[in-house]
Design an enzyme around this catalytic site. Structure first.
Site, mmCIF file in Angstrom:
data_model
loop_
_atom_site.group_PDB
_atom_site.id
_atom_site.type_symbol
_atom_site.label_atom_id
_atom_site.label_comp_id
_atom_site.label_asym_id
_atom_site.label_seq_id
_atom_site.Cartn_x
_atom_site.Cartn_y
_atom_site.Cartn_z
ATOM 1 C CB CYS A 50 4.855 -5.904 5.836
ATOM 2 S SG CYS A 50 4.608 -4.907 7.313
ATOM 3 C CE1 TYR A 187 6.424 1.824 4.555
ATOM 4 C CE2 TYR A 187 8.152 1.488 6.184
ATOM 5 C CZ TYR A 187 7.274 0.987 5.251
ATOM 6 O OH TYR A 187 7.249 -0.371 4.997
#
EC number: 1.8.5.1
Length: 316
Positions: A50, A187
């Site tokens: 992440c 994203y």
């Protein structure tokens, strides 16, 4: 409920645009508050995969906080129950939870708030004394790490400041557009569910990369702001180091690559990775590539992880 909240496809809206959830726990470690700075009281839960959690690992290392707060790393296999610990998914480099015996990160959220009803994200800054979450917003955690433990640190580490007063306006301004179009922009491209939504985000992403390239080219510096390492470099690094290995292919961010189309950004990236161990030692390409290509089955249903690019990052 847990399936819905960990299924990343639920983030898409009716217009195809990806919109990130706001973080829920927003406290800080500070003297005189409910979370006093103490050695050994706090624990950091992260995923190497992440980019948001990666920020916190870098600042923890830069500030010399390894002996003050421990870290646990989850498996990169984020499935229907969210991020698993090694007790639920034995993956090289993943840890078991030493505090609550949690099988998944969601267990920590429910321990902190039994009626929690949002996504189970990392990083998680955990208070072992009160068995609760202090903060799960990476941008706030790194600022907290920058100053919270200074009185417990040796002088050389306490004096390190990655958000210096004189540069805060510049850092905030750059962080704002970099977050919207680059950190979160990849994203918005990858999780778009319509062609129009995708194209409305991929062009601003590369316009911002062009802008960053120009900043580094004109300054001649190894850093984005003030000719010194700041929070702005840390926040951008975790996206750029993932760009060629993941975002170009998996998220369709393929108008260009860092290594072939952005020589100054590539030089900046390589300098941070090869010359500063806080960046290199916290970057785990196996976890990064496995997570994205395995976990996002709405994008990659066969879970095949690409071999390239080779190398993951070029030598200096």
């Amino acid at each position: 409920m847990s399936k819905d909240k960990s299924d990343i496809t639920k983030w898409a809206s009716t217009d195809g645009q990806f919109r990130r959830q706001d973080s829920t726990f927003r406290d800080e470690i500070k003297k005189g508050g409910p979370f006093e700075p103490e050695k050994g009281r706090y624990h950091l839960y992260v995923s190497y995969a992440c980019p948001w959690a990666h920020r916190t690992l870098i600042v923890r290392k830069l500030k010399g906080l390894e002996d003050i707060l421990d870290v646990s790393v989850v498996s990169p296999h984020m499935g229907q129950d969210g991020w698993p610990f090694a007790s639920a998914d034995k993956f090289p480099g993943a840890d078991e939870d030493p505090n609550e015996g949690a099988k998944h990160v969601k267990d920590l959220y429910f321990a902190a708030q039994s009626d929690y009803n949002a996504r189970f994200t990392v990083p998680v800054l955990w208070d072992k004394k009160n068995r609760t979450i202090v903060n799960n917003e990476s941008s706030e955690i790194i600022r907290n790490f920058n100053t919270a433990f200074n009185e417990l640190l040796p002088k050389d580490k306490a004096e390190l400041d990655y958000y210096p007063e004189a540069l805060r306006k510049e850092i905030d301004e750059l962080n704002d557009w970099v977050y919207n179009t680059v950190n979160n922009g990849v994203y918005k491209c990858g999780f778009a569910t319509t062609q129009a939504a995708y194209e409305s985000n991929v062009r601003p992403l590369f316009e911002s990369l062009d802008r960053l390239e120009a900043i580094l080219a004109s300054s001649g510096s190894d850093y984005l702001i003030g000719n010194r390492l700041t929070e702005a470099d840390i926040r951008l690094y975790t996206t750029i180091v993932r760009f060629d290995p993941v975002y170009v292919g998996h998220f369709k961010c393929n108008i260009g690559t860092i290594r072939h189309d952005y020589p100054h950004i590539n030089k900046w990236l390589k300098n941070l990775y090869w010359n500063n161990d806080a960046f290199k030692s916290t970057t785990n390409f196996e976890h990064i590539k496995t997570h994205y290509y395995w976990s996002h089955t709405q994008i990659n249903p066969l879970r095949i992880v690409p071999v390239g690019p080779l190398p993951n990052i070029e030598p200096l």
